[in-house]
Write a protein that holds these residues in place. Structure first.
Motif, mmCIF file in Angstrom:
data_model
loop_
_atom_site.group_PDB
_atom_site.id
_atom_site.type_symbol
_atom_site.label_atom_id
_atom_site.label_comp_id
_atom_site.label_asym_id
_atom_site.label_seq_id
_atom_site.Cartn_x
_atom_site.Cartn_y
_atom_site.Cartn_z
ATOM 1 N N HIS A 117 0.823 -1.216 0.000
ATOM 2 C CA HIS A 117 0.000 0.000 0.000
ATOM 3 C C HIS A 117 0.860 1.270 0.000
ATOM 4 N N GLY A 118 2.153 1.105 -0.306
ATOM 5 C CA GLY A 118 3.012 2.261 -0.533
ATOM 6 C C GLY A 118 3.607 2.915 0.689
ATOM 7 N N HIS A 119 3.734 2.177 1.807
ATOM 8 C CA HIS A 119 4.283 2.767 3.036
ATOM 9 C C HIS A 119 5.585 2.069 3.442
ATOM 10 N N ASN A 120 6.435 2.827 4.115
ATOM 11 C CA ASN A 120 7.704 2.281 4.599
ATOM 12 C C ASN A 120 7.959 2.618 6.064
ATOM 13 N N TYR A 121 7.466 3.789 6.510
ATOM 14 C CA TYR A 121 7.606 4.231 7.899
ATOM 15 C C TYR A 121 9.066 4.249 8.348
ATOM 16 N N PHE A 122 9.858 5.058 7.636
ATOM 17 C CA PHE A 122 11.283 5.235 7.925
ATOM 18 C C PHE A 122 11.998 3.875 8.010
ATOM 19 N N TYR A 123 11.790 3.061 6.981
ATOM 20 C CA TYR A 123 12.460 1.775 6.777
ATOM 21 C C TYR A 123 12.029 0.685 7.753
ATOM 22 N N LEU A 124 11.073 0.983 8.629
ATOM 23 C CA LEU A 124 10.546 -0.067 9.501
ATOM 24 C C LEU A 124 9.772 -1.093 8.663
ATOM 25 N N GLY A 125 9.074 -0.611 7.634
ATOM 26 C CA GLY A 125 8.365 -1.514 6.735
ATOM 27 C C GLY A 125 9.324 -2.421 5.989
ATOM 28 N N ALA A 126 10.421 -1.856 5.498
ATOM 29 C CA ALA A 126 11.425 -2.647 4.786
ATOM 30 C C ALA A 126 12.069 -3.666 5.723
ATOM 31 N N ALA A 127 12.300 -3.270 6.983
ATOM 32 C CA ALA A 127 12.882 -4.195 7.960
ATOM 33 C C ALA A 127 11.937 -5.357 8.235
ATOM 34 N N ALA A 128 10.637 -5.054 8.354
ATOM 35 C CA ALA A 128 9.644 -6.108 8.595
ATOM 36 C C ALA A 128 9.557 -7.051 7.396
ATOM 37 N N THR A 129 9.522 -6.492 6.195
ATOM 38 C CA THR A 129 9.472 -7.310 4.978
ATOM 39 C C THR A 129 10.706 -8.193 4.862
ATOM 40 N N SER A 130 11.857 -7.683 5.299
ATOM 41 C CA SER A 130 13.125 -8.408 5.157
ATOM 42 C C SER A 130 13.406 -9.384 6.286
ATOM 43 N N LEU A 131 12.685 -9.279 7.396
ATOM 44 C CA LEU A 131 12.964 -10.136 8.554
ATOM 45 C C LEU A 131 12.938 -11.629 8.224
ATOM 46 N N PRO A 132 11.980 -12.141 7.423
ATOM 47 C CA PRO A 132 11.997 -13.576 7.097
ATOM 48 C C PRO A 132 13.285 -14.037 6.419
ATOM 49 N N PHE A 133 13.938 -13.172 5.646
ATOM 50 C CA PHE A 133 15.186 -13.549 4.988
ATOM 51 C C PHE A 133 16.300 -13.722 6.018
ATOM 52 N N TYR A 134 16.352 -12.809 6.985
ATOM 53 C CA TYR A 134 17.351 -12.908 8.053
ATOM 54 C C TYR A 134 17.103 -14.160 8.894
ATOM 55 N N ALA A 135 15.826 -14.438 9.176
ATOM 56 C CA ALA A 135 15.471 -15.633 9.948
ATOM 57 C C ALA A 135 15.820 -16.902 9.187
ATOM 58 N N MET A 136 15.598 -16.909 7.866
ATOM 59 C CA MET A 136 15.952 -18.069 7.049
ATOM 60 C C MET A 136 17.446 -18.349 7.120
ATOM 61 N N GLY A 137 18.245 -17.287 7.131
ATOM 62 C CA GLY A 137 19.690 -17.464 7.256
ATOM 63 C C GLY A 137 20.058 -18.143 8.560
ATOM 64 N N HIS A 138 19.315 -17.815 9.624
ATOM 65 C CA HIS A 138 19.571 -18.430 10.926
ATOM 66 C C HIS A 138 19.195 -19.913 10.931
ATOM 67 N N TYR A 139 18.023 -20.233 10.429
ATOM 68 C CA TYR A 139 17.539 -21.614 10.490
ATOM 69 C C TYR A 139 18.178 -22.509 9.434
ATOM 70 N N MET A 140 18.800 -21.902 8.429
ATOM 71 C CA MET A 140 19.461 -22.686 7.382
ATOM 72 C C MET A 140 20.979 -22.559 7.463
ATOM 73 N N LYS A 141 21.478 -22.202 8.650
ATOM 74 C CA LYS A 141 22.912 -21.934 8.778
ATOM 75 C C LYS A 141 23.785 -23.156 8.493
ATOM 76 N N LYS A 142 23.307 -24.372 8.820
ATOM 77 C CA LYS A 142 24.100 -25.566 8.541
ATOM 78 C C LYS A 142 24.308 -25.750 7.047
ATOM 79 N N TRP A 143 23.248 -25.491 6.267
ATOM 80 C CA TRP A 143 23.380 -25.591 4.817
ATOM 81 C C TRP A 143 24.283 -24.483 4.288
ATOM 82 N N LEU A 144 24.164 -23.264 4.845
ATOM 83 C CA LEU A 144 24.988 -22.158 4.390
ATOM 84 C C LEU A 144 26.466 -22.411 4.640
ATOM 85 N N LEU A 145 26.773 -23.097 5.739
ATOM 86 C CA LEU A 145 28.161 -23.382 6.086
ATOM 87 C C LEU A 145 28.713 -24.599 5.352
ATOM 88 N N ASP A 146 27.849 -25.370 4.710
ATOM 89 C CA ASP A 146 28.281 -26.516 3.914
ATOM 90 C C ASP A 146 28.775 -26.006 2.562
#
Length: 272
Positions: A117-146
């Motif tokens: 809907h066109g809002h970002n709220y001083f990058y808080l929206g972008a941080a919320a949208t991006s949080l799943p990617f950061y979480a995926m890195g955490h839960y997939m760390k064994k694969w990332l380190l392989d």
């Protein structure tokens, strides 16, 4: 170029967990853990201001104007989002895993909704949208380190990305949290694209390229001022000129790592 935006930022957040982890599991609310978190955040803030000053100075030298805006160094928004995601995910890890995953999903969907809907709220929206990617890195760390390339994983991820791109592609800009795609295909395309890039990166066995992985924040935050200087004199009016500018930017971005990480100081450790 537009198709790269589907997973360029998600890829960085996906792999940056290994460089700036949320400190792992256990009792995260004790004093030593909170102090360690604070030092990690302080380091990212120092980096933010160092590269912001670099961008402001370069812009003044090239354009003759003092400008206090992200325009002077566009990738700085990523550091801002990384700081917010690191703090949010750190405190989510205090909860049981299933509660953390559910919270990450809801926060991500909220970020997608406000972005749609066109809002970002001083990058808080972008941080919320991006949080799943950061979480995926955490839960997939064994694969990332392989470090072994997995052909079937790469092929499967590529097919998912290709289907999402072919059937549902629309321009995205996570920096501005401008999301014009439905959340399922948006996250599927971003995560599958990131997996493909990670798998291909595992095929690179060139030792001198390693700093680009370990210190990826530095070339990401220096290539913008470098391009500003180059494009002041040269424009990519042809494919050959574009390749030349690309090579020059690559070399100077690589050398910038030595400038910010050496025997006298290390920008990635300031404040830690």
């Amino acid at each position: 170029m537009e198709c790269l935006r589907l997973f360029l930022c998600p890829f960085f957040l996906f792999v940056v967990w290994n460089i700036y982890p949320p400190l792992g599991l256990g009792n995260l609310l004790n004093k030593p853990s909170l102090i360690k978190l604070g030092r990690g955040i302080l380091n990212l803030i120092f980096q933010f201001f160092i590269f912001f000053i670099l961008g402001i100075t370069t812009y003044y030298i090239v354009k003759g104007q003092w400008l206090i805006a992200f325009k002077v160094n566009g990738p700085l928004w990523f550091l801002l989002v990384l700081i917010m995601d690191k703090v949010i995910f750190y405190f989510l890890l205090v909860r049981p895993r299933y509660q953390t995953i559910v919270a990450v999903i809801f926060i991500g969907l909220w970020g997608w909704y406000v972005g749609y809907h066109g809002h970002n709220y001083f990058y808080l929206g972008a941080a919320a949208t991006s949080l799943p990617f950061y979480a995926m890195g955490h839960y997939m760390k064994k694969w990332l380190l392989d470090d072994k390339f997995n052909f079937y994983r790469c092929l499967s991820a590529f097919m998912i990305w290709l289907i999402c791109f072919y059937l549902f592609f629309s321009p995205q800009n996570i920096a501005l949290n401008m999301i014009t795609q439905n959340p399922i295909t948006f996250y599927l395309a971003a995560i599958s694209g990131s997996i493909v890039v990670v798998e291909f990166c595992k095929c690179i066995r060139v030792k001198w390229m390693l700093p680009f992985g370990k210190y990826s924040i530095i070339p990401m935050c220096t290539h913008w001022p470098i391009l500003l200087c180059i494009q002041q004199k040269y424009n990519s009016n042809s494919f050959y000129e574009w390749c030349l500018i690309l090579i020059i930017t690559f070399v100077l971005s690589y050398l910038s790592i030595v400038l910010f990480v050496n025997r006298w100081w290390d920008v990635t450790k300031i404040g830690k």
